[in-house]
Motif scaffolding. Structure first.
Motif, PDB file in Angstrom:
ATOM      1  N   GLU A 247     -35.591  44.536  13.976  1.00 21.77           N
ATOM      2  CA  GLU A 247     -35.015  43.248  14.333  1.00 21.77           C
ATOM      3  C   GLU A 247     -36.190  42.304  14.594  1.00 21.77           C
ATOM      4  OE1 GLU A 247     -31.479  42.530  17.190  1.00 21.77           O
ATOM      5  OE2 GLU A 247     -33.292  42.633  18.431  1.00 21.77           O
ATOM      6  N   SER A 248     -36.068  41.070  14.144  1.00 24.58           N
ATOM      7  CA  SER A 248     -37.163  40.129  14.360  1.00 24.58           C
ATOM      8  C   SER A 248     -36.705  38.951  15.201  1.00 24.58           C
ATOM      9  CB  SER A 248     -37.705  39.627  13.022  1.00 24.58           C
ATOM     10  OG  SER A 248     -36.757  38.792  12.390  1.00 24.58           O
ATOM     11  N   THR A 249     -37.661  38.425  15.943  1.00 27.00           N
ATOM     12  CA  THR A 249     -37.454  37.186  16.692  1.00 27.00           C
ATOM     13  C   THR A 249     -38.679  36.319  16.446  1.00 27.00           C
ATOM     14  OG1 THR A 249     -38.414  38.191  18.676  1.00 27.00           O
ATOM     15  CG2 THR A 249     -36.022  38.183  18.516  1.00 27.00           C
ATOM     16  N   LYS A 250     -38.454  35.036  16.426  1.00 33.95           N
ATOM     17  CA  LYS A 250     -39.550  34.117  16.144  1.00 33.95           C
ATOM     18  C   LYS A 250     -39.885  33.329  17.405  1.00 33.95           C
ATOM     19  CE  LYS A 250     -41.160  31.290  12.431  1.00 33.95           C
ATOM     20  NZ  LYS A 250     -40.912  30.785  11.112  1.00 33.95           N
ATOM     21  N   ARG A 251     -41.151  33.309  17.762  1.00 37.04           N
ATOM     22  CA  ARG A 251     -41.652  32.521  18.886  1.00 37.04           C
ATOM     23  C   ARG A 251     -42.732  31.592  18.332  1.00 37.04           C
ATOM     24  NH1 ARG A 251     -42.418  37.148  23.343  1.00 37.04           N
ATOM     25  NH2 ARG A 251     -40.222  37.558  23.719  1.00 37.04           N
ATOM     26  N   GLY A 252     -42.354  30.367  18.098  1.00 37.63           N
ATOM     27  CA  GLY A 252     -43.290  29.437  17.481  1.00 37.63           C
ATOM     28  C   GLY A 252     -43.595  29.891  16.066  1.00 37.63           C
TER      29      GLY A 252
ATOM     30  N   ARG B  32     -39.114  44.498  16.447  1.00 42.05           N
ATOM     31  CA  ARG B  32     -38.847  45.640  17.313  1.00 42.05           C
ATOM     32  C   ARG B  32     -37.898  46.576  16.580  1.00 42.05           C
ATOM     33  NH1 ARG B  32     -34.297  46.607  19.816  1.00 42.05           N
ATOM     34  NH2 ARG B  32     -32.656  45.081  19.749  1.00 42.05           N
ATOM     35  N   VAL B  33     -37.970  47.853  16.929  1.00 46.01           N
ATOM     36  CA  VAL B  33     -37.117  48.871  16.318  1.00 46.01           C
ATOM     37  C   VAL B  33     -35.715  48.754  16.910  1.00 46.01           C
ATOM     38  CG1 VAL B  33     -36.756  51.350  15.995  1.00 46.01           C
ATOM     39  CG2 VAL B  33     -39.072  50.420  15.967  1.00 46.01           C
TER      40      VAL B  33
ATOM     41  N   ALA C  21     -41.518  44.925  21.327  1.00 44.09           N
ATOM     42  CA  ALA C  21     -41.640  44.027  20.187  1.00 44.09           C
ATOM     43  C   ALA C  21     -43.115  43.691  19.978  1.00 44.09           C
ATOM     44  CB  ALA C  21     -40.825  42.760  20.426  1.00 44.09           C
ATOM     45  N   CYS C  22     -43.553  43.734  18.724  1.00 42.65           N
ATOM     46  CA  CYS C  22     -44.953  43.461  18.395  1.00 42.65           C
ATOM     47  C   CYS C  22     -45.027  42.431  17.282  1.00 42.65           C
ATOM     48  CB  CYS C  22     -45.655  44.735  17.928  1.00 42.65           C
ATOM     49  SG  CYS C  22     -45.770  46.013  19.171  1.00 42.65           S
ATOM     50  N   SER C  23     -46.128  41.691  17.264  1.00 44.10           N
ATOM     51  CA  SER C  23     -46.333  40.705  16.206  1.00 44.10           C
ATOM     52  C   SER C  23     -46.808  41.412  14.940  1.00 44.10           C
ATOM     53  CB  SER C  23     -47.374  39.675  16.642  1.00 44.10           C
ATOM     54  OG  SER C  23     -48.657  40.278  16.718  1.00 44.10           O
TER      55      SER C  23
END
Length: 161
Positions: free
Chosen positions: A98-103, A109-110, A67-69
């Motif tokens: 797919e996305s995830t939020k950290r702050g 990520r694929v 996963a990359c920003s």
């Protein structure tokens, strides 16, 4: 008698006769047929993959393997950060990412398994539509999967010599 001999000879050589598929006579009749390909041709997926920048971003992210920003991914191409963010959002809505939020940071990520599954299912559905099926020998110009694999294997063996 001659037919029996030739059938036995074909079986010994591993050949088989391909049954002639019943094909629709017109495109209108083909459109009325319901085949698996109808549900697999997703315009959103093709729209998402139809842009060179999005494909480059996807390739960069896939090769990275994690996963990359958005900022990290934006370094792959010469496009503004906000444009990269919109491209990634479109790939996400198509089911490719797919996305995830950290702050305040969004990581993408694929979705490897889902993307591979979609593309394999589509390839199988297209193969099923081929007039001769998976062992096509109708002269339509396609190459059966087994023949492709054999050709690639021979090429790899020739290159190793």
């Amino acid at each position: 008698m001659m037919t029996q001999i030739s059938k036995r000879a074909q079986r010994r050589r591993g050949e088989r006769r391909v049954a002639a598929a019943v094909l629709p006579a017109t495109p209108r009749m083909a459109a009325a047929c319901c085949k698996p390909i109808d549900g697999l041709l997703q315009p959103g997926l093709f729209r998402a993959l139809g842009d060179a920048t999005r494909v480059a971003l996807l390739a960069c992210l896939a090769k990275c393997g994690r996963a990359c920003s958005v900022t990290e991914i934006a370094e792959c191409c010469a496009v503004d950060l906000s444009v990269v963010s919109r491209h990634l959002s479109m790939l996400e809505s198509a089911g490719v990412l797919e996305s995830t939020k950290r702050g305040r940071t969004v990581l993408y990520r694929v979705r490897y398994n889902e993307v591979c599954g979609m593309l394999r299912a589509l390839a199988d559905a297209i193969d099923e539509c081929c007039p001769g099926g998976s062992g096509c020998s109708t002269g339509c110009g396609c190459e059966p999967a087994a023949a492709t694999a054999e050709r690639i294997r021979k090429g790899a063996n020739d290159a190793g010599r």
